[in-house]
Design an enzyme around this catalytic site. Structure first.
Site, PDB file in Angstrom:
ATOM      1  N   TYR A 144     -38.273  76.027  23.753  1.00 48.56           N
ATOM      2  CA  TYR A 144     -36.809  76.015  23.600  1.00 48.56           C
ATOM      3  C   TYR A 144     -36.242  75.031  24.610  1.00 48.56           C
ATOM      4  O   TYR A 144     -36.630  75.045  25.787  1.00 48.56           O
ATOM      5  CB  TYR A 144     -36.246  77.412  23.866  1.00 48.56           C
ATOM      6  CG  TYR A 144     -34.744  77.492  23.897  1.00 48.56           C
ATOM      7  CD1 TYR A 144     -34.069  77.743  25.091  1.00 48.56           C
ATOM      8  CD2 TYR A 144     -33.981  77.339  22.739  1.00 48.56           C
ATOM      9  CE1 TYR A 144     -32.673  77.826  25.140  1.00 48.56           C
ATOM     10  CE2 TYR A 144     -32.589  77.433  22.765  1.00 48.56           C
ATOM     11  CZ  TYR A 144     -31.945  77.670  23.973  1.00 48.56           C
ATOM     12  OH  TYR A 144     -30.574  77.755  24.018  1.00 48.56           O
ATOM     13  N   ASP A 239     -39.547  68.889  29.880  1.00 46.08           N
ATOM     14  CA  ASP A 239     -38.378  69.757  30.054  1.00 46.08           C
ATOM     15  C   ASP A 239     -38.733  70.785  31.128  1.00 46.08           C
ATOM     16  O   ASP A 239     -39.381  71.794  30.851  1.00 46.08           O
ATOM     17  CB  ASP A 239     -38.019  70.448  28.731  1.00 46.08           C
ATOM     18  CG  ASP A 239     -36.859  71.395  28.925  1.00 46.08           C
ATOM     19  OD1 ASP A 239     -36.434  72.035  27.928  1.00 46.08           O
ATOM     20  OD2 ASP A 239     -36.372  71.513  30.062  1.00 46.08           O
ATOM     21  N   LYS A 267     -31.023  75.253  36.074  1.00 46.32           N
ATOM     22  CA  LYS A 267     -31.314  76.535  36.734  1.00 46.32           C
ATOM     23  C   LYS A 267     -31.356  76.415  38.264  1.00 46.32           C
ATOM     24  O   LYS A 267     -30.318  76.312  38.917  1.00 46.32           O
ATOM     25  CB  LYS A 267     -32.598  77.122  36.146  1.00 46.32           C
ATOM     26  CG  LYS A 267     -32.446  77.468  34.631  1.00 46.32           C
ATOM     27  CD  LYS A 267     -33.691  78.083  34.058  1.00 46.32           C
ATOM     28  CE  LYS A 267     -33.649  78.125  32.539  1.00 46.32           C
ATOM     29  NZ  LYS A 267     -32.937  79.295  31.995  1.00 46.32           N
TER      30      LYS A 267
HETATM   31  P1  KE4 Z   1     -29.163  76.088  29.316  1.00 41.50           P
HETATM   32  O1  KE4 Z   1     -28.378  75.235  28.354  1.00 41.50           O
HETATM   33  O2  KE4 Z   1     -29.246  77.537  28.875  1.00 41.50           O
HETATM   34  O3  KE4 Z   1     -28.729  75.926  30.759  1.00 41.50           O
HETATM   35  O4  KE4 Z   1     -30.679  75.510  29.309  1.00 41.50           O
HETATM   36  C1  KE4 Z   1     -31.364  75.413  28.099  1.00 41.50           C
HETATM   37  C2  KE4 Z   1     -32.845  75.393  28.399  1.00 41.50           C
HETATM   38  C3  KE4 Z   1     -33.520  74.189  28.319  1.00 41.50           C
HETATM   39  N1  KE4 Z   1     -34.847  74.108  28.578  1.00 41.50           N
HETATM   40  C4  KE4 Z   1     -35.552  75.208  28.935  1.00 41.50           C
HETATM   41  C5  KE4 Z   1     -37.021  75.066  29.206  1.00 41.50           C
HETATM   42  C6  KE4 Z   1     -34.911  76.474  29.044  1.00 41.50           C
HETATM   43  O5  KE4 Z   1     -35.636  77.558  29.396  1.00 41.50           O
HETATM   44  C7  KE4 Z   1     -33.529  76.577  28.768  1.00 41.50           C
HETATM   45  C8  KE4 Z   1     -32.787  77.890  28.835  1.00 41.50           C
HETATM   46  N2  KE4 Z   1     -33.581  79.052  29.047  1.00 41.50           N
HETATM   47  C9  KE4 Z   1     -33.036  80.286  28.537  1.00 41.50           C
HETATM   48  C10 KE4 Z   1     -34.036  81.388  28.897  1.00 41.50           C
HETATM   49  N3  KE4 Z   1     -35.077  81.455  27.952  1.00 41.50           N
HETATM   50  C11 KE4 Z   1     -31.672  80.586  29.063  1.00 41.50           C
HETATM   51  C12 KE4 Z   1     -31.222  82.007  28.835  1.00 41.50           C
HETATM   52  C13 KE4 Z   1     -30.155  82.077  27.778  1.00 41.50           C
HETATM   53  O6  KE4 Z   1     -30.273  81.393  26.734  1.00 41.50           O
HETATM   54  O7  KE4 Z   1     -29.205  82.840  28.006  1.00 41.50           O
END
Ligand code: KE4
Length: 428
Positions: A144, A239, A267
């Site tokens: 993701y 990523d 993060k």
């Molecule tokens: P954000 O747009 O949520 O800041 O980041 C997206 C993203 C991109 N790449 C990786 C590897 C990620 O894990 C994420 C976001 N992770 C999720 C947890 N699985 C965020 C939690 C959520 O969606 O609320």
């Protein structure tokens, strides 16, 4: 545990916010329960609206590697507030955070701050397309990268078939340029590059997958990926939104000794405030506006308050020995969770990389998303709910990773293992 206040708050939220939450996974739908509303947090603990306290292994989905309300982070935020909150103009803080990122990640010569991981990966893909003049991109099933249209695709049936949109509202016209292949399957990558290599702008991957549960790269997989992308002029995007500053100070790329062309981050580099970033080789990054033609912008990108929190966080984690004790604690935790399952006769596959960990409720090895989906989701849900009742706060999905912070004490780890021993016995 008392839940009245959380229930009352949830009843109100569901009327005014879709699903009552501002990000779907928080609704706890996949584990068949309602979310707790959190009042406050401190160190490794969360305190819910009913006053219950929990040892937290979600850490806001990764950012809180220092634990909640670290004094240095809070002080940095308080100090910067005396200057203001947002100017829409450059400040010294952005270059200060950029320096900390560049020092930690050798493959990054230049970095652009954005507001989320989604913005980081969306921009990195646009940059790869702009730099190469090619349109096709490859991602991997179960990885993701945020919710940008071009990355919200499900794997089509068969390896080289084009993809189907992963959500209503994402047009086929967009997803036709995105291929999703099985994680850890280098042959499928070779097959696609054989056929369409000249059309492929980039391959984007979570070097340690954390969004299908935690799945490490197979032996040699990343090395082969780096070689084949190099050979075909394909941009390799790591990523590291989740793994960056998590699995090692220099991220998974340090751990595995691979140098990607572009890295995305998020993060931890925001220390709990909204920050994403993408960076890479100078000759690529110079294509980004206003230096180059590839457009990307953001009103609050590089926000001073967020920068201050990120700077304070990265300064703390670069202290010598920071990762040693953190990683040891994580290994001990995972061993304890695994032993608890084994003693109850429950089959699991558990692992940790740095202070990121995962446990699948399946007896087979998990090398990709298809393997991960063999997990027993009812058992996972029972485990999740049982642990929450015992004051242990885990990610409410089998397909998420867990995180240990510097604020978790040996005693917290012991308490968690004891809770797991009890819960595994109950659910077996
Ligand atoms: P954000 O747009 O949520 O800041 O980041 C997206 C993203 C991109 N790449 C990786 C590897 C990620 O894990 C994420 C976001 N992770 C999720 C947890 N699985 C965020 C939690 C959520 O969606 O609320």
């Amino acid at each position: 545990m008392k839940r009245e206040t959380s229930e009352k708050l949830f009843k109100h939220s569901v009327n005014v916010i879709p699903g009552g939450v501002n990000s779907p996974v928080r609704a706890c739908k996949s584990v068949g329960t309602d979310p707790l509303f959190i009042e406050r947090a401190d160190g490794c603990r969360l305190f819910d609206a009913d006053g219950n306290s929990y040892i937290d292994y979600v850490g806001s989905w990764g950012p809180m590697i220092l634990g909640h309300r670290h004094p240095e982070v809070i002080k940095a935020i308080e100090n910067v507030l005396n200057r203001g909150t947002s100017f829409g103009a450059p400040t010294d803080l952005e270059a200060e955070l950029a320096d900390l990122v560049i020092d930690a990640v050798p493959s990054i010569d230049m970095v652009r701050m954005v507001n989320s991981g989604t913005e980081a990966t969306m921009s990195a893909v646009r940059l790869a397309r702009g730099f190469t003049g090619r349109d096709l991109i490859i991602k991997f099933d179960g990885c993701y990268h945020g919710h940008a249209d071009t990355l919200l695709v499900e794997a089509g049936s068969g390896v080289a078939t084009l993809n189907i949109p992963g959500s209503p509202g994402v047009p086929e016209a967009v997803t036709q340029y995105t291929l999703s292949l099985p994680f850890n399957d280098i042959d499928s990558v070779k097959e696609v590059i054989e056929k369409r290599g000249a059309e492929i702008a980039c391959i984007i991957i979570e070097p340690v997958a954390g969004n299908m549960g935690m799945v490490p790269p197979a032996e040699g997989f990343l090395e082969e990926l780096r070689a084949i992308t190099e050979k075909n002029g394909i941009i390799l995007i790591f990523d590291e939104v989740m793994t960056g500053f998590r699995v090692a100070h220099g991220g998974a790329q340090e751990g595995y000794g691979i140098s990607p062309d572009i890295t995305t981050l998020g993060k931890i580099i925001g220390g709990g405030l909204p920050v994403g970033a993408y960076g890479g080789r100078r000759e690529i990054m110079e294509h980004i506006a206003p230096q180059g033609p590839v457009y990307q912008a953001g009103t609050l990108s590089g926000n001073p308050v967020a920068m201050a929190a990120g700077i304070a966080t990265l300064k703390q984690i670069k202290q010598p020995g920071f990762y040693d004790s953190l990683n040891e604690k994580t290994e001990r935790l995972v061993k304890g969770l695994k032993n608890a399952a084994d003693s109850a006769g429950i089959k699991t596959t558990a692992d940790s990389i740095g202070s990121m960990f995962g446990m699948f409720f399946t007896g087979q090895a998990v090398d990709n998303f298809a393997d991960a989906k063999t997990s027993n989701l009812e058992l996972f849900s029972a485990y999740y709910k049982g642990m929450r009742e015992k004051g242990i706060y885990l990610a409410p999905s089998q397909f998420e990773a867990g995180f240990v912070s510097a604020a978790h004490s040996d005693e917290d780890i012991d308490t968690t293992i004891k809770a797991a021993e009890a819960v595994m016995g109950e659910i077996a």
